[in-house]
Scaffold this active site. Structure first.
Site, PDB file in Angstrom:
ATOM      1  N   ARG A 150       0.893  -1.273  -0.347  1.00 39.50           N
ATOM      2  CA  ARG A 150      -0.215   0.140   0.085  1.00 39.50           C
ATOM      3  C   ARG A 150       0.731   0.865  -0.158  1.00 39.50           C
ATOM      4  O   ARG A 150       1.798   1.674   0.830  1.00 39.50           O
ATOM      5  CB  ARG A 150      -0.641   0.209   1.216  1.00 39.50           C
ATOM      6  CG  ARG A 150      -1.932  -1.141   1.059  1.00 39.50           C
ATOM      7  CD  ARG A 150      -3.066  -0.735   2.427  1.00 39.50           C
ATOM      8  NE  ARG A 150      -4.085  -2.022   1.999  1.00 39.50           N
ATOM      9  CZ  ARG A 150      -3.964  -3.445   2.734  1.00 39.50           C
ATOM     10  NH1 ARG A 150      -2.687  -3.562   3.330  1.00 39.50           N
ATOM     11  NH2 ARG A 150      -4.550  -3.814   2.769  1.00 39.50           N
ATOM     12  N   ASP A 151       0.651   2.398  -0.494  1.00 43.93           N
ATOM     13  CA  ASP A 151       1.580   3.495  -0.997  1.00 43.93           C
ATOM     14  C   ASP A 151       0.686   4.163   0.124  1.00 43.93           C
ATOM     15  O   ASP A 151       0.112   4.141   1.205  1.00 43.93           O
ATOM     16  CB  ASP A 151       0.867   4.188  -1.657  1.00 43.93           C
ATOM     17  CG  ASP A 151       1.647   6.193  -1.703  1.00 43.93           C
ATOM     18  OD1 ASP A 151       2.476   5.372  -2.819  1.00 43.93           O
ATOM     19  OD2 ASP A 151       2.110   6.191  -1.426  1.00 43.93           O
ATOM     20  N   ILE A 152       2.053   4.516   1.169  1.00 39.88           N
ATOM     21  CA  ILE A 152       1.970   4.962   2.504  1.00 39.88           C
ATOM     22  C   ILE A 152       1.523   6.265   2.383  1.00 39.88           C
ATOM     23  O   ILE A 152       0.844   7.105   3.234  1.00 39.88           O
ATOM     24  CB  ILE A 152       3.435   5.398   3.518  1.00 39.88           C
ATOM     25  CG1 ILE A 152       3.384   5.630   4.671  1.00 39.88           C
ATOM     26  CG2 ILE A 152       4.296   6.317   2.670  1.00 39.88           C
ATOM     27  CD1 ILE A 152       4.736   5.538   5.289  1.00 39.88           C
ATOM     28  N   ASN A 185       4.614   7.154 -12.933  1.00 36.86           N
ATOM     29  CA  ASN A 185       5.119   9.169 -12.829  1.00 36.86           C
ATOM     30  C   ASN A 185       6.873   8.022 -13.644  1.00 36.86           C
ATOM     31  O   ASN A 185       8.231   7.482 -13.270  1.00 36.86           O
ATOM     32  CB  ASN A 185       5.706   8.979 -11.730  1.00 36.86           C
ATOM     33  CG  ASN A 185       4.415   9.254 -10.785  1.00 36.86           C
ATOM     34  OD1 ASN A 185       3.862   9.649 -12.110  1.00 36.86           O
ATOM     35  ND2 ASN A 185       4.296   9.740  -9.833  1.00 36.86           N
ATOM     36  N   VAL A 240      11.324   7.793  -6.369  1.00 39.81           N
ATOM     37  CA  VAL A 240      11.885   6.406  -5.707  1.00 39.81           C
ATOM     38  C   VAL A 240      12.117   5.595  -7.423  1.00 39.81           C
ATOM     39  O   VAL A 240      11.775   5.633  -8.066  1.00 39.81           O
ATOM     40  CB  VAL A 240      10.806   5.295  -5.844  1.00 39.81           C
ATOM     41  CG1 VAL A 240      12.098   4.065  -4.892  1.00 39.81           C
ATOM     42  CG2 VAL A 240      11.275   6.017  -4.264  1.00 39.81           C
ATOM     43  N   HIS A 272       8.147   1.147 -10.587  1.00 35.34           N
ATOM     44  CA  HIS A 272       7.116   1.205  -9.543  1.00 35.34           C
ATOM     45  C   HIS A 272       5.324   1.300 -10.358  1.00 35.34           C
ATOM     46  O   HIS A 272       5.534   2.855 -10.829  1.00 35.34           O
ATOM     47  CB  HIS A 272       6.885   1.234  -8.378  1.00 35.34           C
ATOM     48  CG  HIS A 272       7.101   3.007  -8.550  1.00 35.34           C
ATOM     49  ND1 HIS A 272       8.307   3.534  -8.448  1.00 35.34           N
ATOM     50  CD2 HIS A 272       6.251   3.501  -7.839  1.00 35.34           C
ATOM     51  CE1 HIS A 272       8.121   4.716  -8.415  1.00 35.34           C
ATOM     52  NE2 HIS A 272       6.848   4.872  -8.166  1.00 35.34           N
ATOM     53  N   HIS A 309       1.900   2.569  -9.766  1.00 32.90           N
ATOM     54  CA  HIS A 309       1.076   3.182  -8.894  1.00 32.90           C
ATOM     55  C   HIS A 309      -0.747   2.419  -9.893  1.00 32.90           C
ATOM     56  O   HIS A 309      -0.905   3.420 -10.290  1.00 32.90           O
ATOM     57  CB  HIS A 309       0.771   4.766  -9.078  1.00 32.90           C
ATOM     58  CG  HIS A 309       1.619   5.366  -8.393  1.00 32.90           C
ATOM     59  ND1 HIS A 309       1.467   6.120  -7.251  1.00 32.90           N
ATOM     60  CD2 HIS A 309       3.223   6.256  -8.637  1.00 32.90           C
ATOM     61  CE1 HIS A 309       3.451   6.466  -6.935  1.00 32.90           C
ATOM     62  NE2 HIS A 309       3.988   6.741  -7.766  1.00 32.90           N
TER      63      HIS A 309
HETATM   64  P1  5GP Z   1       6.785   8.170  -7.405  1.00 33.91           P
HETATM   65  O1  5GP Z   1       6.373   9.291  -6.116  1.00 33.91           O
HETATM   66  O2  5GP Z   1       8.361   7.816  -6.937  1.00 33.91           O
HETATM   67  O3  5GP Z   1       6.631   7.828  -8.438  1.00 33.91           O
HETATM   68  O4  5GP Z   1       5.990   7.139  -6.114  1.00 33.91           O
HETATM   69  C1  5GP Z   1       6.498   6.626  -4.846  1.00 33.91           C
HETATM   70  C2  5GP Z   1       5.728   6.555  -4.086  1.00 33.91           C
HETATM   71  O5  5GP Z   1       5.680   5.816  -2.866  1.00 33.91           O
HETATM   72  C3  5GP Z   1       5.235   7.595  -3.322  1.00 33.91           C
HETATM   73  O6  5GP Z   1       4.011   7.300  -3.969  1.00 33.91           O
HETATM   74  C4  5GP Z   1       5.366   7.451  -1.900  1.00 33.91           C
HETATM   75  O7  5GP Z   1       4.499   7.743  -1.488  1.00 33.91           O
HETATM   76  C5  5GP Z   1       5.556   5.808  -1.862  1.00 33.91           C
HETATM   77  N1  5GP Z   1       6.851   6.164  -0.546  1.00 33.91           N
HETATM   78  C6  5GP Z   1       7.738   6.238  -0.271  1.00 33.91           C
HETATM   79  N2  5GP Z   1       7.670   5.647   1.076  1.00 33.91           N
HETATM   80  C7  5GP Z   1       7.649   4.965   1.361  1.00 33.91           C
HETATM   81  C8  5GP Z   1       7.169   3.578   1.869  1.00 33.91           C
HETATM   82  O8  5GP Z   1       8.328   3.725   3.059  1.00 33.91           O
HETATM   83  N3  5GP Z   1       6.209   3.394   2.516  1.00 33.91           N
HETATM   84  C9  5GP Z   1       4.976   2.904   1.306  1.00 33.91           C
HETATM   85  N4  5GP Z   1       4.333   1.993   1.786  1.00 33.91           N
HETATM   86  N5  5GP Z   1       4.697   3.765   0.522  1.00 33.91           N
HETATM   87  C10 5GP Z   1       6.546   4.702   0.278  1.00 33.91           C
END
Ligand code: 5GP
Length: 115
Positions: free
Chosen positions: A30-32, A87, A96, A100, A102
């Site tokens: 799950r996204d945090i 993204n 990150v 991945h 979403h």
């Molecule tokens: P991006 O911004 O790279 O597309 O997505 C990275 C996602 O990872 C973000 O939506 C962020 O909320 C999520 N995220 C970052 N750190 C953590 C974490 O420690 N645990 C979880 N479950 N999600 C995370």
């Protein structure tokens, strides 16, 4: 070698986060910071690909596996319909650099991009 990504650290149990599904090559959490009623992340176990463009070029079967898991999760956690977002690049909000997807689902807004 660069530092392990946050997702590798979650996969290895260094950072707590429930792994809600996994296949041989892919896992989901799950996204945090959820941006929708259901907001999951589907992640390849390998950190080799930084973004979906690299993944599609390097291992299209792995990309297909990610999409299959996203589809199953949307059926399990919502009504089966979902939005899939990759993204790609910091300018598009990627934070990150371990590819991945979403998976957003459950009561999404009407607009084509959720407005
Ligand atoms: P991006 O911004 O790279 O597309 O997505 C990275 C996602 O990872 C973000 O939506 C962020 O909320 C999520 N995220 C970052 N750190 C953590 C974490 O420690 N645990 C979880 N479950 N999600 C995370």
């Amino acid at each position: 070698m660069s530092e392990p990504s946050i997702f590798t650290r979650i996969l290895e149990g260094e950072i707590p986060s429930e792994i809600i599904a996994e296949t041989d090559n892919v896992f989901a959490i799950r996204d945090i910071a959820p941006q929708a009623p259901v907001h999951l992340l589907v992640i390849p176990k390998t950190p080799e690909y930084r973004n979906v463009v690299e993944l599609a070029a390097g291992d299209p079967a792995l990309l297909t596996e990610m999409i299959g898991l996203a589809n199953s999760l949307a059926a399990e956690h919502a009504d089966g319909d979902f939005r899939l977002i990759f993204n790609t690049g910091a300018g598009a909000g990627q934070t990150v650099f371990h590819v991945h997807a979403h998976v957003l689902a459950g009561g999404l807004a009407e607009g084509s991009l959720g407005g």
